[in-house]
Structure formats: C-alpha cells, structure tokens
Design an enzyme around this catalytic site. Structure first.
Site, short mmCIF file in Angstrom:
data_model
loop_
_atom_site.label_atom_id
_atom_site.label_comp_id
_atom_site.label_asym_id
_atom_site.label_seq_id
_atom_site.Cartn_x
_atom_site.Cartn_y
_atom_site.Cartn_z
N ALA A 4 0.77 -1.24 0.00
CA ALA A 4 0.00 0.00 0.00
C ALA A 4 0.80 1.30 0.00
CB ALA A 4 -0.96 0.01 1.18
N ALA A 5 2.03 1.30 0.51
CA ALA A 5 2.75 2.59 0.63
C ALA A 5 3.10 3.13 -0.76
CB ALA A 5 4.02 2.39 1.45
N PRO A 6 3.02 4.43 -0.98
CA PRO A 6 2.68 5.49 -0.01
C PRO A 6 1.18 5.73 0.20
CG PRO A 6 3.32 6.45 -2.11
CD PRO A 6 3.49 4.97 -2.27
N GLY A 7 0.32 5.03 -0.52
CA GLY A 7 -1.11 5.16 -0.18
C GLY A 7 -2.00 5.62 -1.32
N LYS B 88 -3.29 3.96 -3.99
CA LYS B 88 -4.44 3.07 -4.24
C LYS B 88 -5.34 3.04 -3.00
CE LYS B 88 -2.49 1.42 -8.10
NZ LYS B 88 -1.24 2.17 -7.95
N ASP C 4 4.12 -9.00 6.64
CA ASP C 4 4.53 -9.74 5.46
C ASP C 4 3.27 -10.39 4.87
OD1 ASP C 4 7.24 -11.05 4.31
OD2 ASP C 4 5.55 -12.47 4.20
N ASP D 90 -0.88 -4.41 -5.64
CA ASP D 90 -0.19 -3.47 -6.54
C ASP D 90 1.30 -3.79 -6.35
OD1 ASP D 90 0.11 -1.30 -8.29
OD2 ASP D 90 0.32 0.12 -6.64
N CYS E 36 3.41 -1.56 -12.54
CA CYS E 36 3.75 -0.47 -13.46
C CYS E 36 4.91 -0.95 -14.34
CB CYS E 36 4.06 0.82 -12.72
SG CYS E 36 5.32 0.66 -11.48
N1 SAM Z 1 0.06 0.78 -3.99
C1 SAM Z 1 1.00 1.87 -3.76
C2 SAM Z 1 0.36 3.18 -4.17
O1 SAM Z 1 -0.53 3.15 -5.03
O2 SAM Z 1 0.71 4.22 -3.60
C3 SAM Z 1 2.32 1.62 -4.49
C4 SAM Z 1 2.89 0.29 -4.19
S1 SAM Z 1 4.46 -0.04 -4.88
C5 SAM Z 1 4.10 -0.34 -6.53
C6 SAM Z 1 4.78 -1.62 -4.24
C7 SAM Z 1 4.88 -1.73 -2.74
O3 SAM Z 1 5.17 -3.09 -2.41
C8 SAM Z 1 5.99 -0.90 -2.12
O4 SAM Z 1 5.47 -0.08 -1.12
C9 SAM Z 1 6.93 -1.94 -1.53
O5 SAM Z 1 7.51 -1.50 -0.34
C10 SAM Z 1 6.04 -3.13 -1.31
N2 SAM Z 1 6.78 -4.42 -1.29
C11 SAM Z 1 8.08 -4.65 -1.58
N3 SAM Z 1 8.38 -5.94 -1.42
C12 SAM Z 1 7.25 -6.56 -1.05
C13 SAM Z 1 6.91 -7.89 -0.71
N4 SAM Z 1 7.82 -8.87 -0.75
N5 SAM Z 1 5.66 -8.16 -0.33
C14 SAM Z 1 4.72 -7.20 -0.29
N6 SAM Z 1 4.98 -5.90 -0.60
C15 SAM Z 1 6.22 -5.59 -0.97
#
Ligand code: SAM
Length: 457
Positions: free
Chosen positions: A115-118, A120, A165, A182, A235
């Site tokens: 979800a970060a940074p938020g 979606k 996790d 995402d 993306c």
């Molecule tokens: N959904 C966010 C938004 O719209 O603002 C962007 C998300 S970004 C594409 C992918 C996210 O997945 C990052 O915040 C990253 O820290 C997290 N991530 C990295 N490795 C991961 C893992 N093994 N399992 C789950 N999330 C992970």
C-alpha cells in the site's frame, strides 16, 4: 534516445498486444509531464480548489483531474489537508475495476496489500461504503510512516494500517472480499517520469520481480473469500510480470479471469494471457494520458469451507464520563463505537468491531479506526487525526488563516492570530481544517505534527 530505453525490454515487447515501437520511443523522447490529482470527495470538490490549474477529467475516475501544469504542491495548504492526492492517471483505473467487480454499497472488507505510499488506498477508501473496512498494509517498516501520514490526512474512520509480510495474512483465512496487489515490479512503466528507473532496469530484475510477485500472490490467496475478487497490478510492461502472472494464477484452478468494460476512446489495450486467455489491461503513454500500467482482476472459485476465526480478546469500551468528554468534539454518529487504547479514545464503525479484534490478534497494527485523542482527567487532548477527520464537530472553535499564515503554521513558524478564543482552536484554510493550535495566555502552541512540517520557503 532509443538506446537509452533498454534494448532487451523493447525487443521483449515486440509482439506484445498494443506495443508500437516507434510511438513508444517517441513518447519517451518527448518526456511530456502528465500531472494529475484525485480529489478527496469528503473534503473538497474540484470547483472549491483555488491552487491547481485543472484541465480535463481523467475519463475513468470520477474525482481524477489532469493539471495543465505541475505546481509545487508543498506550497498549497490544501494539499497538506488531504483534500487531494497527487496520483498518476493510469492507476486511477482501479476505480473502474472495483466498480465493475464489487458491490460497493455493501459492507465489504478490502485488503490493499502493497500500500505505501497510499495512492491506491486513498482511492479505495473513497469508493467503499462507510461500514466497509480497508486494511492498508505495507511490509517495509520504513515506508509505513508515509502510508500512515497519507491515510491520516485522508481523514477516514474505516481504515486500519498494518505492517506485515503477505504470509502473515494466512492467519485470517477467508477474511477479505477483495484484495488489491499493486505489486513491487521492475518499474518500466515509469520510465518517462523517472529516467533513473531506466538505468536500474535489467532482465534479471524482471525475472526476480516475477518470482516475487508469484510468491506474494501465493501467500495472500488463502485470506481471500471464495467469490472474492483479486486485483493485480504493476507499473511494468514486461509480460513476465503481467500476463504471465495471470497465467500462473489461472493455472492453480482457483480463479477465473474477469473482463472489464472500457470505452474505445480511452485507448486502453485489452490483452489476453497466452495459456489461459486471462484478461489484462495495458496502459501505454503513447496511447493515452498516463504512465505505463497493467491491471487484471480475478474471482476466486468455490465455496468457503474453513471457519472464520473468532476474536479472543476484548476491547476496553469507553466509560460514560469519557464519552461526555468526547461528544462535544465529534458529530453525532450512531454507527460509531468508541473504545480506549493506551489512553487514546478510538472511534470505529460498529460493523467492524469484531473484524478489528481479529486483525489485532493476527497482525501488527500501526493505526486503526479514528484516534480522537488522549483523555487525561476527563479532558480530551484532540489528535491531529481528529482535525483531519470529517467526524469533527462543526461547533469546535476554529479560525480561518490566510495563505502565508497557513504555510507558517505548516512550517511550525510563528504567526499572529487575532482571536477571542482560548484553549484548543482548529485552524482552517479555505474552510478546510489544517490542524490544531492551543491559545495560551501569552503564546500559541502549534500542534501540527512536527515530523510532517514543511521546509519549503
Ligand atoms: N500501492 C502503492 C500506491 O498506489 O501508492 C504503491 C505500491 S508499490 C508499486 C509496491 C509496494 O510493495 C511498495 O510499497 C513496496 O515496499 C512493497 N513491497 C516490496 N516488497 C514486497 C513484498 N515482498 N511483499 C509485499 N509488498 C512488498
């Protein structure tokens, strides 16, 4: 320029649906900046905005607008008040996918896993009903703060932020009606915006991302209800991270692919995965106003067999005296219940109480419901969350700041206000709350969160 885009990527895309090498290279050469925002429907309508130069609406998103230039958002107090979120237009298509696959009037539970940074999460929150629950999760600890900040500014009560996790969610079998993944990806869709991403791209990383995406999905599937919806997005343009992941998922025979309706003039490309003909939606910057993006939706088959876990713990509900303390601060809302956590009064929709307990015993919660503030000796020290929330009572004393005063407030610099009020005062800009101050006999105490203060002159 063509040399700058990775040759291996371009080659791998040659036969991919909708890929047009010349136009793709050309649009990356132009480096046009396509800026867009999405308004917070609970705080501001586009016409109330005074700072942004809006151009057209993003056609697939109700509150999404393109900007005719990209300003310094830091200098707009309304940005800090959570009245809009700066979001790339293609990713706003999640709205269509949710509207077409879910009953958004019902009370549903949605997990935004990565979800970060938020971006979606704030979109999902604007789409779901008040009695629904959004669990907004980020596995990387250092990224949870920015997620909490954006969720707080968005001002909603029906969000829980977790730091777990993906496999931890297996403690909640058949829990969610919808899960949005995402996924972390190789990022080629952002090449136009971020040329650094070009240097970081490699074929090996695409492979690594693809394997990680499969692992994440495998870990999270048990927590989705049967008949629930899984939404997967990246993306990246790479088939290995997009259609091949759809095929991998469909090969487990637990899911069916869902087709999403798009309008021809949107120029979104529908693709079909090789083996199982799963639907996917590709966004190319040479075909539409947005960055590279891929999204696909699936419905989980079968009937739910495993029993839902029952909450073992109980909440400490608010006492009558404490309730009298908070009522003057919030709008009357019969759907909310209040409980205490570490001296903080928390509000949550009553339909989500049990779910909150289940989350609490299974996950690491960073933020849950609406923290109204700390109760000390029958007095509420209002939280910044309350200032940002639409729960706040209209009768709470407030003052309107001019732009420079508002920016000084956000910078934690001194500013003068003339007011007859004493004690807690909500400061507003253009009638939208920015945060609290406390009027002392000979000074003003600024309660804007120190860690969020702005530095821009
Ligand atoms: N959904 C966010 C938004 O719209 O603002 C962007 C998300 S970004 C594409 C992918 C996210 O997945 C990052 O915040 C990253 O820290 C997290 N991530 C990295 N490795 C991961 C893992 N093994 N399992 C789950 N999330 C992970």
């Amino acid at each position: 320029m063509q040399n700058q885009l990775p040759e291996e990527l371009l080659k791998s895309l040659e036969k991919v649906n909708g890929f047009d090498l010349d136009k793709f290279v050309e649009v990356h050469q132009k480096k046009e900046i396509v800026a867009s925002v999405r308004f917070n429907p609970f705080k501001l309508t586009p016409s109330q905005n005074t700072f942004l130069q809006l151009s057209n609406q993003v056609p697939w998103c109700n509150n999404g607008y393109y900007l005719s230039d990209r300003p310094s958002f830091t200098l707009d107090p309304l940005f800090h008040a959570g009245t809009y979120y700066v979001q790339e237009a293609s990713s706003m298509f999640l709205e269509q996918v949710m509207k077409q696959t879910l009953d958004l009037d019902a009370s549903i539970r949605v997990l935004d896993l990565c979800a970060a940074p938020g971006g979606k999460s704030t979109l999902i929150q604007s789409l779901i009903s008040e009695g629904s629950l959004l669990v907004s999760n980020e596995v990387i600890k250092s990224r949870v703060n920015i997620l909490c900040e954006n969720i707080t500014k968005w001002g909603a009560t029906n969000v829980v932020v977790t730091n777990n996790d993906p496999k931890d969610f297996q403690r909640l079998p058949d829990f969610f009606d919808a899960i949005v993944v995402d996924a972390p990806c190789s990022g080629s869709g952002l090449f136009r915006k971020d040329s650094e991403a070009i240097n970081e791209w490699s074929k090996d990383n695409v492979e690594l991302c693809s394997q990680r995406q499969q692992r994440i999905l495998a870990d999270i599937v048990p927590s989705l209800k049967s008949d629930g919806v899984l939404i997967y997005s990246t993306c990246s343009y790479s088939v290995q991270e997009d259609e091949a992941i759809c095929d991998w998922l469909l090969s487990q025979d637990e899911f069916e692919s869902i087709q999403i309706q798009t309008q021809n003039q949107w120029n979104i490309v529908e693709s079909h995965s090789d083996k199982f003909n799963g639907f996917g939606y590709r966004f190319y910057p040479d075909k539409l106003k947005g960055e590279g993006f891929f999204i696909a939706a699936f419905r989980k088959k079968g009937v739910t067999t495993s029993k839902q876990i029952k909450p073992k713990t109980k909440l400490e509900f608010i006492k009558k005296t404490q309730e009298t303390t908070i009522v003057e601060w919030i709008n009357d809302n019969e759907n909310l219940v209040y409980f205490m956590h570490n001296n903080n009064a928390i509000a949550i929709h009553k339909s989500n109480l049990d779910y909150l307990l289940m989350l609490q015993q299974s996950l690491y919660l960073r933020k849950a419901g609406m923290n109204l503030g700390t109760i000390i000796r029958d007095e509420l020290l209002p939280s910044h969350d309350l200032a940002m929330s639409y729960l706040i009572n209209k009768n709470v004393q407030s003052i309107e700041l001019k732009k420079e005063e508002a920016l000084n407030y956000l910078r934690h610099q001194s500013f003068e206000v003339e007011t007859k009020y004493k004690g807690w005062v909500l400061v507003r800009y253009n009638e939208v709350a920015l945060g609290f101050i406390k009027m002392m006999p000979n000074r003003i105490n600024n309660y804007y969160p120190m860690e969020w203060r702005i530095f821009n002159k």
